[in-house]
Design a protein around this motif. Structure first.
Motif, PDB file in Angstrom:
ATOM      1  N   PHE A 176       0.830  -1.219   0.000  1.00 30.58           N
ATOM      2  CA  PHE A 176       0.000   0.000   0.000  1.00 30.58           C
ATOM      3  C   PHE A 176       0.863   1.269   0.000  1.00 30.58           C
ATOM      4  CE2 PHE A 176      -2.560   2.811   3.090  1.00 30.58           C
ATOM      5  CZ  PHE A 176      -3.166   3.508   2.053  1.00 30.58           C
ATOM      6  N   ILE A 177       1.674   1.453   1.025  1.00 33.69           N
ATOM      7  CA  ILE A 177       2.450   2.696   1.117  1.00 33.69           C
ATOM      8  C   ILE A 177       3.603   2.665   0.111  1.00 33.69           C
ATOM      9  CG2 ILE A 177       3.707   4.229   2.685  1.00 33.69           C
ATOM     10  CD1 ILE A 177       2.200   2.777   5.010  1.00 33.69           C
ATOM     11  N   ASP A 198       9.907  -7.634  -3.298  1.00 28.16           N
ATOM     12  CA  ASP A 198       8.671  -7.937  -2.567  1.00 28.16           C
ATOM     13  C   ASP A 198       8.372  -9.418  -2.754  1.00 28.16           C
ATOM     14  OD1 ASP A 198       5.833  -7.920  -1.716  1.00 28.16           O
ATOM     15  OD2 ASP A 198       6.069  -5.738  -1.814  1.00 28.16           O
ATOM     16  N   ASP A 199       7.859 -10.049  -1.684  1.00 27.34           N
ATOM     17  CA  ASP A 199       7.486 -11.464  -1.837  1.00 27.34           C
ATOM     18  C   ASP A 199       5.985 -11.613  -2.131  1.00 27.34           C
ATOM     19  OD1 ASP A 199       6.244 -10.967   0.577  1.00 27.34           O
ATOM     20  OD2 ASP A 199       7.262 -12.572   1.687  1.00 27.34           O
ATOM     21  N   SER A 220       3.500 -11.372  -0.304  1.00 22.17           N
ATOM     22  CA  SER A 220       2.702 -12.060   0.708  1.00 22.17           C
ATOM     23  C   SER A 220       1.481 -11.226   1.076  1.00 22.17           C
ATOM     24  CB  SER A 220       3.552 -12.332   1.961  1.00 22.17           C
ATOM     25  OG  SER A 220       4.163 -11.141   2.408  1.00 22.17           O
ATOM     26  N   ASN A 221       1.539  -9.905   0.827  1.00 26.61           N
ATOM     27  CA  ASN A 221       0.360  -9.068   1.117  1.00 26.61           C
ATOM     28  C   ASN A 221       0.160  -8.035   0.014  1.00 26.61           C
ATOM     29  OD1 ASN A 221      -1.833  -8.439   2.820  1.00 26.61           O
ATOM     30  ND2 ASN A 221      -0.735  -6.663   3.633  1.00 26.61           N
ATOM     31  N   SER A 222       0.468  -8.419  -1.219  1.00 29.16           N
ATOM     32  CA  SER A 222       0.333  -7.442  -2.309  1.00 29.16           C
ATOM     33  C   SER A 222       0.313  -8.175  -3.637  1.00 29.16           C
ATOM     34  CB  SER A 222       1.497  -6.448  -2.275  1.00 29.16           C
ATOM     35  OG  SER A 222       2.721  -7.137  -2.395  1.00 29.16           O
ATOM     36  N   ASP A 271      12.248 -12.653  -0.710  1.00 24.01           N
ATOM     37  CA  ASP A 271      12.003 -12.442   0.716  1.00 24.01           C
ATOM     38  C   ASP A 271      13.196 -11.693   1.307  1.00 24.01           C
ATOM     39  OD1 ASP A 271      11.858 -12.934   3.572  1.00 24.01           O
ATOM     40  OD2 ASP A 271      10.412 -14.517   3.118  1.00 24.01           O
ATOM     41  N   ILE A 272      12.935 -10.657   2.103  1.00 21.25           N
ATOM     42  CA  ILE A 272      14.047  -9.887   2.696  1.00 21.25           C
ATOM     43  C   ILE A 272      14.905 -10.734   3.626  1.00 21.25           C
ATOM     44  CG2 ILE A 272      13.223  -7.489   2.538  1.00 21.25           C
ATOM     45  CD1 ILE A 272      12.131  -7.936   5.451  1.00 21.25           C
ATOM     46  N   PHE A 299      10.076  -0.913   3.522  1.00 26.21           N
ATOM     47  CA  PHE A 299       8.658  -1.062   3.889  1.00 26.21           C
ATOM     48  C   PHE A 299       8.317  -2.504   4.265  1.00 26.21           C
ATOM     49  CE2 PHE A 299       8.438   2.418   0.683  1.00 26.21           C
ATOM     50  CZ  PHE A 299       7.777   3.370   1.429  1.00 26.21           C
ATOM     51  N   LYS A 325       2.044  -6.260   9.463  1.00 28.95           N
ATOM     52  CA  LYS A 325       1.531  -5.063  10.160  1.00 28.95           C
ATOM     53  C   LYS A 325       0.202  -5.244  10.896  1.00 28.95           C
ATOM     54  CE  LYS A 325      -1.030  -3.417   6.170  1.00 28.95           C
ATOM     55  NZ  LYS A 325      -1.496  -2.284   5.386  1.00 28.95           N
ATOM     56  N   TYR A 379       3.545  -6.647  17.443  1.00 30.87           N
ATOM     57  CA  TYR A 379       3.854  -5.822  16.256  1.00 30.87           C
ATOM     58  C   TYR A 379       4.641  -4.584  16.691  1.00 30.87           C
ATOM     59  CZ  TYR A 379       3.010  -2.292  12.624  1.00 30.87           C
ATOM     60  OH  TYR A 379       3.170  -1.290  11.698  1.00 30.87           O
ATOM     61  N   LYS A 416       8.659  -3.317  15.925  1.00 29.65           N
ATOM     62  CA  LYS A 416       9.092  -2.016  15.376  1.00 29.65           C
ATOM     63  C   LYS A 416      10.075  -1.341  16.344  1.00 29.65           C
ATOM     64  CE  LYS A 416       6.789  -1.807  11.498  1.00 29.65           C
ATOM     65  NZ  LYS A 416       7.479  -1.827  10.203  1.00 29.65           N
ATOM     66  N   PRO A 474      -2.144   5.801   7.961  1.00 29.02           N
ATOM     67  CA  PRO A 474      -2.119   6.033   6.522  1.00 29.02           C
ATOM     68  C   PRO A 474      -3.397   5.502   5.850  1.00 29.02           C
ATOM     69  CG  PRO A 474      -0.186   4.790   7.288  1.00 29.02           C
ATOM     70  CD  PRO A 474      -1.197   4.760   8.380  1.00 29.02           C
TER      71      PRO A 474
HETATM   72  P1  NAD Z   1       1.592  -3.697   3.060  1.00 28.34           P
HETATM   73  O1  NAD Z   1       1.342  -5.021   3.673  1.00 28.34           O
HETATM   74  O2  NAD Z   1       0.649  -3.201   2.029  1.00 28.34           O
HETATM   75  O3  NAD Z   1       3.066  -3.638   2.457  1.00 28.34           O
HETATM   76  C1  NAD Z   1       4.125  -4.429   2.955  1.00 28.34           C
HETATM   77  C2  NAD Z   1       4.769  -5.111   1.748  1.00 28.34           C
HETATM   78  O4  NAD Z   1       5.839  -5.927   2.210  1.00 28.34           O
HETATM   79  C3  NAD Z   1       3.791  -6.018   0.996  1.00 28.34           C
HETATM   80  O5  NAD Z   1       3.884  -5.757  -0.376  1.00 28.34           O
HETATM   81  C4  NAD Z   1       4.279  -7.434   1.337  1.00 28.34           C
HETATM   82  O6  NAD Z   1       4.004  -8.357   0.295  1.00 28.34           O
HETATM   83  C5  NAD Z   1       5.754  -7.187   1.550  1.00 28.34           C
HETATM   84  N1  NAD Z   1       6.426  -8.172   2.415  1.00 28.34           N
HETATM   85  C6  NAD Z   1       5.979  -8.680   3.591  1.00 28.34           C
HETATM   86  N2  NAD Z   1       6.869  -9.554   4.078  1.00 28.34           N
HETATM   87  C7  NAD Z   1       7.919  -9.591   3.203  1.00 28.34           C
HETATM   88  C8  NAD Z   1       9.139 -10.293   3.155  1.00 28.34           C
HETATM   89  N3  NAD Z   1       9.486 -11.172   4.122  1.00 28.34           N
HETATM   90  N4  NAD Z   1       9.969 -10.101   2.112  1.00 28.34           N
HETATM   91  C9  NAD Z   1       9.622  -9.237   1.126  1.00 28.34           C
HETATM   92  N5  NAD Z   1       8.476  -8.536   1.100  1.00 28.34           N
HETATM   93  C10 NAD Z   1       7.630  -8.716   2.145  1.00 28.34           C
HETATM   94  O7  NAD Z   1       1.708  -2.651   4.255  1.00 28.34           O
HETATM   95  P2  NAD Z   1       1.813  -1.077   4.229  1.00 28.34           P
HETATM   96  O8  NAD Z   1       0.600  -0.537   4.854  1.00 28.34           O
HETATM   97  O9  NAD Z   1       2.226  -0.606   2.893  1.00 28.34           O
HETATM   98  O10 NAD Z   1       2.989  -0.886   5.289  1.00 28.34           O
HETATM   99  C11 NAD Z   1       4.341  -0.735   4.900  1.00 28.34           C
HETATM  100  C12 NAD Z   1       5.209  -0.610   6.127  1.00 28.34           C
HETATM  101  O11 NAD Z   1       4.742   0.478   6.924  1.00 28.34           O
HETATM  102  C13 NAD Z   1       5.177  -1.844   7.042  1.00 28.34           C
HETATM  103  O12 NAD Z   1       6.481  -2.046   7.548  1.00 28.34           O
HETATM  104  C14 NAD Z   1       4.231  -1.435   8.152  1.00 28.34           C
HETATM  105  O13 NAD Z   1       4.527  -2.083   9.364  1.00 28.34           O
HETATM  106  C15 NAD Z   1       4.521   0.061   8.264  1.00 28.34           C
HETATM  107  N6  NAD Z   1       3.384   0.806   8.819  1.00 28.34           N
HETATM  108  C16 NAD Z   1       2.152   0.712   8.233  1.00 28.34           C
HETATM  109  C17 NAD Z   1       1.072   1.388   8.776  1.00 28.34           C
HETATM  110  C18 NAD Z   1      -0.301   1.290   8.153  1.00 28.34           C
HETATM  111  O14 NAD Z   1      -1.274   1.616   8.825  1.00 28.34           O
HETATM  112  N7  NAD Z   1      -0.461   0.864   6.913  1.00 28.34           N
HETATM  113  C19 NAD Z   1       1.247   2.189   9.916  1.00 28.34           C
HETATM  114  C20 NAD Z   1       2.520   2.280  10.468  1.00 28.34           C
HETATM  115  C21 NAD Z   1       3.595   1.585   9.914  1.00 28.34           C
END
Ligand code: NAD
Ligand code: UD1
Length: 355
Positions: free
Chosen positions: A12-13, A32-33, A35-37, A66-67, A93, A97, A161, A165, A193
């Motif tokens: 998302f972000i 990106d893996d 797993s959530n996108s 995967d990171i 990112f 979460k 969680y 962080k 966000p």
């Molecule tokens: P999101 O889940 O949409 O994005 C995270 C991305 O990381 C996804 O595309 C997912 O597929 C990828 N991912 C997860 N595990 C992975 C791995 N092991 N290897 C490679 N890729 C991996 O979440 P978001 O809302 O875009 O959040 C991005 C970051 O911001 C996260 O670290 C989250 O904790 C932080 N954050 C988000 C929010 C929020 O409300 N959205 C608030 C504060 C902080």
């Protein structure tokens, strides 16, 4: 312009930030893996940035991985060097979460969020890439004593969680202290966000039933859910419902560009800043604003408080304004209009059918 690694860039972000960074002229490697996108998010980013087939391979490369896989990270950094265009900075990112899930699966959260960050830092250090923007969270403040919340407020997370962080911020502090002349690090503590790119072509695409207010409200408006449950109407707030600092994802994306510009302009630096608007909106304010933007009714029922919630969390955003020259520009009405543009054009997100 820099060559940057964006971990979790399809999320998302990440996807909105990729667009802003491409528009600023940077060249991106996304890891990106999924797993959530979905990789479709990156196709849309490429279209929105106006990249054609030849420029896309140069400006926006997508790698599935995967990171935590250090061999993969090693290959990415080495091959970028061999191409004569080393990775100069990382926006990190990638991570998990969902608060409730973190309570059920703490080992997975520590593994992905903490071990994943460790593995990234180790590879960055080995390759002399020491500029990092980290996605931290206002969740670190737990149940805050003082609102608006300054960065100096105690770090007192109340779930795994949040602990993960806080652990990464701690790790980054130790790494910085070990070589303060070499590292440039920004911890960005996001508030809530929400919203989407105004084109309605990229946005938030949660799998299953959303945990968070904004995607839930949009799915009620589009008819995917019958009604919203409002968690608590007896909070010490003007209308009794919880108050949060909602930040438009495009403002947040611009905050990353500002943080990166700031780091690249400094010899060495570690900063920790809140990214929020400083303005509180209640659950009912969000419902009203979304109804106005969508011209749909949003049925809701008042239910008990959700465990672990705070009454009010609002950022003190003055440090980001002072140090990064950044502040939010978009209102709650803009958030709802753009969120609705995304939801109405993509009722099932990036998927053709409901997940
Ligand atoms: P999101 O889940 O949409 O994005 C995270 C991305 O990381 C996804 O595309 C997912 O597929 C990828 N991912 C997860 N595990 C992975 C791995 N092991 N290897 C490679 N890729 C991996 O979440 P978001 O809302 O875009 O959040 C991005 C970051 O911001 C996260 O670290 C989250 O904790 C932080 N954050 C988000 C929010 C929020 O409300 N959205 C608030 C504060 C902080
Ligand atoms: C939640 C997390 C936080 C995380 C953030 C972003 C909790 C306790 N906090 O923040 O750690 O950083 O998401 O991922 O989970 N609400 C309803 N009905 C709903 C959903 C939410 O009334 O169906 C209310 C909540 O009680 C709250 C407000 O809406 O008052 C915002 O909730 P949410 O969007 O989940 O964000 P946070 O709780 O602030």
């Amino acid at each position: 312009m820099a060559r940057l690694l964006i971990t979790g860039g399809a999320g998302f972000i990440g996807s909105h930030t990729c667009l802003v960074l491409l528009e600023a002229g940077h060249n991106l490697l996304v890891l990106d893996d999924f797993s959530n996108s979905s990789p479709i998010a990156i196709d849309k980013v490429s279209e929105l940035a106006g990249l054609d087939a030849s420029s896309a391979s140069e400006r926006l490369q997508l790698h599935r991985g995967d990171i935590r896989n250090q061999d993969h990270l090693e290959r990415l950094f080495t091959s970028a060097k061999e191409q004569g265009r080393p990775i100069e900075g990382v926006i990190h990112f990638a991570g998990l979460k969902a608060v409730g899930e973190s309570v059920r699966e703490p080992l997975r959260y520590w593994d992905v969020n903490v071990c994943g960050s460790w593995s990234l830092l180790k590879t960055m250090d080995a390759h002399g890439c020491r500029t990092l923007v980290f996605s931290s969270s206002a969740t670190l403040y737990g149940l805050p004593d003082l609102v608006p919340i300054p960065e100096s407020a105690p770090v007192q997370p109340i779930n795994p969680y949040g602990h993960s962080k806080a652990a990464v911020e701690r790790l980054l502090a130790d790494v910085f202290a070990s070589a303060p002349d070499a590292w440039r690090i920004a911890n960005l503590r996001y508030f809530n966000p929400v919203g989407a790119h105004p084109s309605g072509r990229i946005g938030e695409d949660p799998l299953g039933i959303p945990n968070n207010l904004f995607p839930f409200v949009s799915q009620v408006a589009i008819g995917r859910r019958p009604r919203l449950q409002v968690f608590g109407s007896d909070w010490p707030t003007p209308d009794g419902t919880g108050v949060r600092d909602y930040i438009h994802v495009m403002d947040l994306a611009e905050g990353h560009r500002a943080a990166l510009d700031y780091l690249f302009a400094e010899d060495s630096q570690k900063i920790t800043v809140n990214l929020g608007s400083g303005i509180g909106a209640s659950v009912l304010d969000v419902v009203k604003a979304f109804q106005a933007a969508s011209c749909r009714s949003i049925p809701y029922e008042l239910v008990a408080r959700r465990a672990g919630d705070a009454a009010i969390t609002v950022a003190d955003p003055s440090l980001a304004a002072q140090r990064l020259g950044w502040r939010t520009r978009r209102s709650l009405a803009d958030i709802c209009l753009d969120g609705w543009a995304w939801q109405s054009a993509n009722p099932n997100g990036y998927r053709k059918k409901e997940a």
